[in-house]
Design an enzyme around this catalytic site. Structure first.
Site, PDB file in Angstrom:
ATOM      1  N   HIS A   1      -7.391  -6.038   1.229  1.00 20.40           N
ATOM      2  CA  HIS A   1      -6.174  -5.230   1.412  1.00 20.40           C
ATOM      3  C   HIS A   1      -5.340  -5.714   2.603  1.00 20.40           C
ATOM      4  CE1 HIS A   1      -4.098  -1.497   0.343  1.00 20.40           C
ATOM      5  NE2 HIS A   1      -4.004  -1.161   1.615  1.00 20.40           N
TER       6      HIS A   1
ATOM      7  N   ASP B   1     -10.306  -5.683  -2.763  1.00 22.42           N
ATOM      8  CA  ASP B   1      -9.655  -4.652  -1.941  1.00 22.42           C
ATOM      9  C   ASP B   1     -10.453  -3.354  -2.059  1.00 22.42           C
ATOM     10  OD1 ASP B   1      -7.985  -2.483  -1.198  1.00 22.42           O
ATOM     11  OD2 ASP B   1      -6.164  -3.573  -1.741  1.00 22.42           O
TER      12      ASP B   1
ATOM     13  N   SER C   1       0.835  -1.205   0.000  1.00 22.13           N
ATOM     14  CA  SER C   1       0.000   0.000   0.000  1.00 22.13           C
ATOM     15  C   SER C   1       0.872   1.258   0.000  1.00 22.13           C
ATOM     16  CB  SER C   1      -0.956  -0.058   1.198  1.00 22.13           C
ATOM     17  OG  SER C   1      -1.987   0.877   1.036  1.00 22.13           O
TER      18      SER C   1
END
Ligand SMILES: N[C@@H](CCC(=O)N[C@@H](CS)C(=O)NCC(=O)O)C(=O)O
Length: 293
Positions: free
Chosen positions: A262, A228, A151
């Site tokens: 995620h 996600d 991320s």
């Protein structure tokens, strides 16, 4: 000794060290985790994989639930898990939001007050931390280093690789923020660390902008889960990165995985592939042979 070892934990035949040190670039004590595989010694130093974590994380998240140590142990790779920002600087508002300030350093050197001169995660990760680690831990081979991240940390991995040709042998990322100039997380961070009127500075830390101009060869591995929520909300924009890479003739492989979200359940599922991707490059030169495998 610049590092204090606060814990030594046995893991997959090697050891996970919890470290703390005083960092000049961030003006505070920084904590991190370091995994040393069982094969590493000062006479046989291990290559090193940096894992940069995402928003809200410390060096603990990846070490505890990324599942990197199993393959790192098998391959003989050390893993460094740094923190994601300076801590406790007393800047007004730095702890107020999950996506800016502490836990959200975005791997840049801030130029805007009150973060300028203190939120220097770019210098910390590319210079101060590796220099300090390689000076102290002779089991680590500072000449063979790769980078990965998740991320915000995926953004860090991609941009640090693309901004420093030759510094890292390979790069990969899990659900990276690939076009921060065009997503809400990036706009907030770059606006706060550089200023809303500093768009050229933003571009210097935007992987999609950087890959368009990158002159070296690439073999970038990216995994993204289609479940996600941040991907769905267009915080990650891997399609922009893929398109820019394609236009520039760069080798980028983005794998989309049905249903994965995620979280660290996603990261841990594909962690082995990322360690193997790094291993391919970290062990590409064998026994003085200057020939790429
Ligand atoms: N707390 C945020 C999400 C932050 C988040 O998902 N952080 C990711 C990185 S971007 C993470 O790794 N969190 C820590 C964890 O899952 O251990 C929210 O509620 O929207």
């Amino acid at each position: 000794m610049s590092f204090e070892t606060t814990a030594t934990i046995a893991s997959f035949g090697g050891k996970l060290l919890k470290l703390a040190h005083q960092a000049k670039s961030t003006s505070c004590q920084m904590k991190l985790n370091l995994y040393i595989p069982p094969s590493a010694s000062s006479s046989k130093p291990a290559p090193v994989l940096f894992y940069l974590a995402g928003l809200t994380c410390t060096g603990d998240n990846g070490a505890e639930k990324g599942f990197f140590q199993n393959m790192a142990s098998k391959k003989g790779i050390a893993v460094v898990y740094p923190d994601t920002s300076p801590r406790g600087l007393g800047i007004a508002g730095e702890d107020d939001a999950y996506d800016f300030g502490s836990g959200a350093g975005f791997y840049v050197d801030a130029t805007k007050e009150p973060y300028a001169g203190k939120y220097n995660m770019y210098s910390y990760i590319t210079k101060e931390l590796p220099e300090a680690l390689f000076a102290e831990f002779k089991e680590l081979d500072g000449k063979r280093v790769s980078i990965t991240g998740h991320s915000m940390g995926g953004h860090g991995a991609l941009t640090l690789f693309l901004k420093n040709p030759g510094m890292y042998k390979s790069v990969s990322a899990f659900a990276p923020i690939t076009n921060p100039s065009k997503c809400p997380w990036g706009e907030k961070a770059f606006g706060g660390y550089f200023g809303d009127d500093q768009k050229s500075k933003w571009a210097e830390h935007d992987a999609t902008e950087l890959i368009s101009k990158f002159s070296g060869e690439t073999d970038v591995l990216i995994d993204v889960g289609t479940g996600d929520n941040f991907y769905k909300q267009k915080q990650l924009l891997p399609e922009n990165f893929e398109e820019a890479a394609k236009k520039a003739g760069k080798n980028v492989k983005v794998r989309y995985h049905d249903n994965y979200d995620h979280s660290y359940f996603f990261i841990s599922t594909f962690a082995d592939d990322h360690v193997e991707h790094a291993a391919k490059y970290l062990f590409a030169y064998k026994l003085g042979q200057r020939q790429k495998l």
